[in-house]
Scaffold this motif. Sequence first.
Motif, mmCIF file in Angstrom:
data_model
loop_
_atom_site.group_PDB
_atom_site.id
_atom_site.type_symbol
_atom_site.label_atom_id
_atom_site.label_comp_id
_atom_site.label_asym_id
_atom_site.label_seq_id
_atom_site.Cartn_x
_atom_site.Cartn_y
_atom_site.Cartn_z
ATOM 1 N N PHE A 1 -3.196 -30.747 23.234
ATOM 2 C CA PHE A 1 -2.389 -30.012 22.228
ATOM 3 C C PHE A 1 -2.479 -28.478 22.745
ATOM 4 N N GLY A 2 -1.344 -27.931 22.630
ATOM 5 C CA GLY A 2 -1.114 -26.355 22.905
ATOM 6 C C GLY A 2 -0.374 -26.267 24.141
ATOM 7 N N GLN B 1 -3.806 -24.094 27.377
ATOM 8 C CA GLN B 1 -4.522 -25.049 27.250
ATOM 9 C C GLN B 1 -3.611 -26.490 27.477
ATOM 10 N N TYR C 1 -0.465 -19.085 13.209
ATOM 11 C CA TYR C 1 -0.039 -19.925 14.321
ATOM 12 C C TYR C 1 1.336 -19.634 14.648
ATOM 13 N N ARG D 1 -3.839 -19.542 23.317
ATOM 14 C CA ARG D 1 -3.944 -20.934 23.401
ATOM 15 C C ARG D 1 -2.933 -21.542 24.366
ATOM 16 N N THR E 1 -3.225 -30.736 12.127
ATOM 17 C CA THR E 1 -2.599 -30.424 13.422
ATOM 18 C C THR E 1 -1.555 -29.502 13.182
ATOM 19 N N THR F 1 -1.312 -27.781 18.231
ATOM 20 C CA THR F 1 -2.702 -27.250 18.538
ATOM 21 C C THR F 1 -3.604 -27.728 17.250
ATOM 22 N N GLN F 2 -4.824 -27.635 17.156
ATOM 23 C CA GLN F 2 -5.576 -28.019 16.120
ATOM 24 C C GLN F 2 -5.967 -26.827 15.247
ATOM 25 N N THR F 3 -5.825 -27.033 14.030
ATOM 26 C CA THR F 3 -6.048 -25.967 13.006
ATOM 27 C C THR F 3 -7.075 -26.419 12.019
ATOM 28 N N ASP G 1 4.308 -20.337 18.023
ATOM 29 C CA ASP G 1 4.788 -20.708 19.115
ATOM 30 C C ASP G 1 5.632 -19.618 19.632
ATOM 31 N N TYR H 1 0.457 -20.501 20.809
ATOM 32 C CA TYR H 1 0.028 -21.898 21.371
ATOM 33 C C TYR H 1 1.578 -22.363 21.739
#
Length: 286
Positions: free
Chosen positions: A21-22, A18, A142, A15, A125, A119-121, A144, A115
């Motif tokens: 978010f992200g 994107q 998740y 992501r 968030t 990001t949405q999970t 980064d 991401y």
Amino acid sequence: MRLDDERESRNVEDRRGQSGFGGGRRVSVGRGKGSILGFIILLVGAYYGVDLSGIVGFGQEETYQQQEQSSYRSSSEEAELNTLSRKVLATTERVWGNYFRQSGMTYREPTLVLYRGATQTACGTGQSVMGPFYCPVDEKIYLDLSFYDDMKHKLKAAGDFAFAYVIAHEVGHHIQHQLGITEQTQKAQRNASSRKEANRISVSVELQADCFAGVWGYHIQKEGRLEAGDVEEAFLAAEAVGDDRLQKQSQGRVIPDSFTHGSSAQRLAWFRKGLQSGNPNVCDTF
């Protein structure tokens, strides 16, 4: 690590490109809104499947502001970390797939989500300041990739195997989820008589994930994939994320009753136990 001939996992959702978010950069891990204390609070929230970003001040507005102030991160180092992450995930799929198969079970491989910023999970968030985390609701890890920068510069724990240990730890949480341990411990925490008792259970959960990461490391070492200094890198990483060290850095003092992940000595000891035995059965931290 020697991963040149290792495949890349297909269970990766990228992501990073994107918008919204992200698309932002990692927030600074210092005092104030981006403090390590906030990082710990957010991790606890992720464990319970609750979005606590509003409590510590990490919301959409801040994320968008950081997007505007930073440029799209694209470098050879990030490309290397991207490949490393996918290959490390593939090794965990092999190690744990074999273990589940030998135990008469089927291993559900987790998905790694790459991401930037937020990001949405299914657990709310996800924020970069939380560091890598696992959401049991959607069975996704998740990450980064800029966390590697924090490991190197803030935690003083650089190296491929150190970064791989972090991913293996989150996979360890997936193992707990699939074995039913997560559900049991969450119930125990809800019924705990005090916050101190709930924290003690959380520490046991995290230390077991460290031990499971060590079990993975044992098999990787047995395959001849570790090089000189790799194990020491992972040891430094395990110690660097101990509650006592993080609390000392963020607030200048240590409060053992508030520990949720374990001390540096505990995290190192349980990772080493798994690494030396290669047997998940030794990872009874409860």
